[in-house]
Motif scaffolding. Sequence first.
Motif, mmCIF file in Angstrom:
data_model
loop_
_atom_site.group_PDB
_atom_site.id
_atom_site.type_symbol
_atom_site.label_atom_id
_atom_site.label_comp_id
_atom_site.label_asym_id
_atom_site.label_seq_id
_atom_site.Cartn_x
_atom_site.Cartn_y
_atom_site.Cartn_z
ATOM 1 N N HIS A 49 -29.658 34.177 1.033
ATOM 2 C CA HIS A 49 -28.830 35.136 1.772
ATOM 3 C C HIS A 49 -28.592 36.391 0.934
ATOM 4 O O HIS A 49 -28.645 36.359 -0.297
ATOM 5 N N ASP A 50 -28.302 37.487 1.622
ATOM 6 C CA ASP A 50 -27.931 38.740 0.969
ATOM 7 C C ASP A 50 -26.411 38.696 0.774
ATOM 8 O O ASP A 50 -25.654 39.000 1.694
ATOM 9 N N MET A 51 -25.973 38.286 -0.418
ATOM 10 C CA MET A 51 -24.551 38.061 -0.686
ATOM 11 C C MET A 51 -23.926 39.264 -1.386
ATOM 12 O O MET A 51 -24.451 39.739 -2.398
ATOM 13 N N ILE A 52 -22.822 39.731 -0.846
ATOM 14 C CA ILE A 52 -22.074 40.833 -1.462
ATOM 15 C C ILE A 52 -20.684 40.304 -1.797
ATOM 16 O O ILE A 52 -19.846 40.119 -0.907
ATOM 17 N N GLY A 53 -20.449 40.048 -3.072
ATOM 18 C CA GLY A 53 -19.154 39.523 -3.508
ATOM 19 C C GLY A 53 -18.279 40.631 -4.052
ATOM 20 O O GLY A 53 -18.733 41.433 -4.873
ATOM 21 N N VAL A 54 -17.027 40.684 -3.586
ATOM 22 C CA VAL A 54 -16.103 41.713 -4.082
ATOM 23 C C VAL A 54 -14.798 41.086 -4.570
ATOM 24 O O VAL A 54 -14.294 40.123 -3.980
ATOM 25 N N GLY A 55 -14.268 41.635 -5.650
ATOM 26 C CA GLY A 55 -12.956 41.267 -6.151
ATOM 27 C C GLY A 55 -11.986 42.403 -5.878
ATOM 28 O O GLY A 55 -12.361 43.430 -5.295
ATOM 29 N N MET A 105 -29.293 36.200 5.792
ATOM 30 C CA MET A 105 -28.075 36.695 6.433
ATOM 31 C C MET A 105 -27.283 37.540 5.429
ATOM 32 O O MET A 105 -27.163 37.172 4.262
ATOM 33 N N LYS A 106 -26.762 38.664 5.886
ATOM 34 C CA LYS A 106 -25.978 39.543 5.017
ATOM 35 C C LYS A 106 -24.500 39.147 5.115
ATOM 36 O O LYS A 106 -23.893 39.290 6.184
ATOM 37 N N ILE A 107 -23.957 38.662 4.006
ATOM 38 C CA ILE A 107 -22.601 38.102 4.021
ATOM 39 C C ILE A 107 -21.719 38.768 2.970
ATOM 40 O O ILE A 107 -22.055 38.779 1.782
ATOM 41 N N LEU A 108 -20.593 39.306 3.410
ATOM 42 C CA LEU A 108 -19.590 39.867 2.508
ATOM 43 C C LEU A 108 -18.574 38.772 2.164
ATOM 44 O O LEU A 108 -18.069 38.085 3.061
ATOM 45 N N VAL A 109 -18.315 38.589 0.876
ATOM 46 C CA VAL A 109 -17.363 37.569 0.422
ATOM 47 C C VAL A 109 -16.260 38.236 -0.376
ATOM 48 O O VAL A 109 -16.520 38.868 -1.406
ATOM 49 N N THR A 110 -15.021 38.099 0.087
ATOM 50 C CA THR A 110 -13.884 38.605 -0.685
ATOM 51 C C THR A 110 -13.432 37.521 -1.658
ATOM 52 O O THR A 110 -13.738 36.343 -1.478
ATOM 53 N N GLY A 111 -12.696 37.923 -2.683
ATOM 54 C CA GLY A 111 -12.216 36.939 -3.659
ATOM 55 C C GLY A 111 -13.319 36.409 -4.559
ATOM 56 O O GLY A 111 -13.260 35.269 -5.015
ATOM 57 N N TYR A 112 -14.320 37.247 -4.840
ATOM 58 C CA TYR A 112 -15.463 36.800 -5.649
ATOM 59 C C TYR A 112 -15.056 36.366 -7.055
ATOM 60 O O TYR A 112 -15.717 35.529 -7.660
ATOM 61 N N THR A 113 -13.967 36.919 -7.574
ATOM 62 C CA THR A 113 -13.536 36.558 -8.931
ATOM 63 C C THR A 113 -12.761 35.237 -8.956
ATOM 64 O O THR A 113 -12.414 34.740 -10.020
ATOM 65 N N GLY A 114 -12.489 34.659 -7.797
ATOM 66 C CA GLY A 114 -11.771 33.383 -7.732
ATOM 67 C C GLY A 114 -12.716 32.190 -7.695
ATOM 68 O O GLY A 114 -13.944 32.351 -7.701
ATOM 69 N N GLN A 115 -12.140 31.003 -7.630
ATOM 70 C CA GLN A 115 -12.931 29.766 -7.681
ATOM 71 C C GLN A 115 -13.900 29.639 -6.507
ATOM 72 O O GLN A 115 -15.093 29.424 -6.682
ATOM 73 N N LEU A 116 -13.383 29.779 -5.294
ATOM 74 C CA LEU A 116 -14.215 29.551 -4.117
ATOM 75 C C LEU A 116 -15.176 30.704 -3.860
ATOM 76 O O LEU A 116 -16.369 30.488 -3.623
ATOM 77 N N GLY A 117 -14.669 31.936 -3.897
ATOM 78 C CA GLY A 117 -15.523 33.087 -3.625
ATOM 79 C C GLY A 117 -16.738 33.140 -4.538
ATOM 80 O O GLY A 117 -17.849 33.448 -4.103
ATOM 81 N N TYR A 118 -16.520 32.804 -5.793
ATOM 82 C CA TYR A 118 -17.613 32.802 -6.771
ATOM 83 C C TYR A 118 -18.716 31.822 -6.356
ATOM 84 O O TYR A 118 -19.905 32.165 -6.342
ATOM 85 N N ASP A 119 -18.309 30.600 -6.003
ATOM 86 C CA ASP A 119 -19.301 29.585 -5.624
ATOM 87 C C ASP A 119 -20.008 29.938 -4.318
ATOM 88 O O ASP A 119 -21.212 29.686 -4.170
ATOM 89 N N VAL A 120 -19.275 30.513 -3.366
ATOM 90 C CA VAL A 120 -19.907 30.907 -2.097
ATOM 91 C C VAL A 120 -21.028 31.916 -2.355
ATOM 92 O O VAL A 120 -22.137 31.785 -1.840
ATOM 93 N N VAL A 121 -20.737 32.912 -3.189
ATOM 94 C CA VAL A 121 -21.743 33.945 -3.480
ATOM 95 C C VAL A 121 -22.940 33.357 -4.226
ATOM 96 O O VAL A 121 -24.100 33.595 -3.859
ATOM 97 N N GLU A 122 -22.662 32.571 -5.270
ATOM 98 C CA GLU A 122 -23.764 32.045 -6.090
ATOM 99 C C GLU A 122 -24.643 31.079 -5.295
ATOM 100 O O GLU A 122 -25.881 31.121 -5.405
ATOM 101 N N ILE A 123 -24.036 30.204 -4.502
ATOM 102 C CA ILE A 123 -24.828 29.251 -3.708
ATOM 103 C C ILE A 123 -25.563 29.983 -2.587
ATOM 104 O O ILE A 123 -26.728 29.674 -2.285
ATOM 105 N N GLY A 124 -24.896 30.971 -1.988
ATOM 106 C CA GLY A 124 -25.545 31.755 -0.936
ATOM 107 C C GLY A 124 -26.808 32.442 -1.426
ATOM 108 O O GLY A 124 -27.821 32.517 -0.716
ATOM 109 N N LYS A 125 -26.755 32.938 -2.653
ATOM 110 C CA LYS A 125 -27.936 33.583 -3.246
ATOM 111 C C LYS A 125 -29.091 32.599 -3.373
ATOM 112 O O LYS A 125 -30.250 32.941 -3.091
ATOM 113 N N THR A 126 -28.791 31.376 -3.811
ATOM 114 C CA THR A 126 -29.857 30.371 -3.970
ATOM 115 C C THR A 126 -30.465 29.993 -2.628
ATOM 116 O O THR A 126 -31.595 29.520 -2.568
ATOM 117 N N GLN A 127 -29.705 30.199 -1.542
ATOM 118 C CA GLN A 127 -30.205 29.890 -0.202
ATOM 119 C C GLN A 127 -30.942 31.071 0.434
ATOM 120 O O GLN A 127 -31.397 30.988 1.570
#
Length: 285
Positions: free
Chosen positions: A25-31, A1-23
Amino acid sequence: MKILVTGYTGQLGYDVVEIGKTQGHDMIGVGSRDLDITNESSVMAFVEDIKPEAIIHCAAYTAVDKAEDDKENAWAVNVLGTKYLAAAAKSADAKFIYISTDYVFDGSGNTPFKETDQPNPIGYYGQTKYEGEQLVQQIVDKWFVVRISWVFGRNGNNFVKTMLRLAETRQELNVVGDQYGSPTYTYDLAKVLLEMVQTDKYGIYHVSNEGYCNWAQFAEEIFAQSNLDVRVNHITTEEYPTRAKRPKNSRMSKEKLVEKGFHPMPRWQESLSHYLQELKFEVEK
């Protein structure tokens, strides 16, 4: 799944992107340096270009006390930024998860707030987050509003790191003991969000670790698990005045999460243990 995550430089956004990658998913994290969410045309162009299947909106103005005086910026990020992202999500026919907060409630009573309870924020930060909630529901077809509380994670500052830092030079601390809620580990929270976004079980959810405590009890558990001999004095909210009023009762019911078939999160003490091990590993590296 292609997922855009805002707040990648914060606590939650960072974990969402990193865990999504291990699952897988096509993760696009932006700060904020990658995308100014307060610029409507930039947001629309960015989302049109990458065409995400889902947006998990973790970016927020979270300086609770500062928001009381910096209202223009708090509104721009939490309300206008959310509005623009929600409109872009609708245009892209993407699912939208909006991260909200326990601060939408006034903190009255002693019972856990349910998703159906009427919000009544007592501070400007909570007000802007509630405005964001309403916009998401008005604009997006496929929406989730996820209220969270007392987060701690690897990336960024939080209460746990503050207590550990203070313990280096102090043997006694005064900590507020009459505000109750659920500490929430972003690693656990991120997994629930990724589970949620793959469903069509839309709506408002309360998501935090199981169990409740006050800030002083949270501090005591941090020191106990870290084998630190620090005395914690329980003080009242009134004895620790802050610019913004904070809800004394931030307990949230997570019954709906389980009813809808999502995995409940571990007890907060268990997740704190996991987190402290992670911090220790980071230091040893």
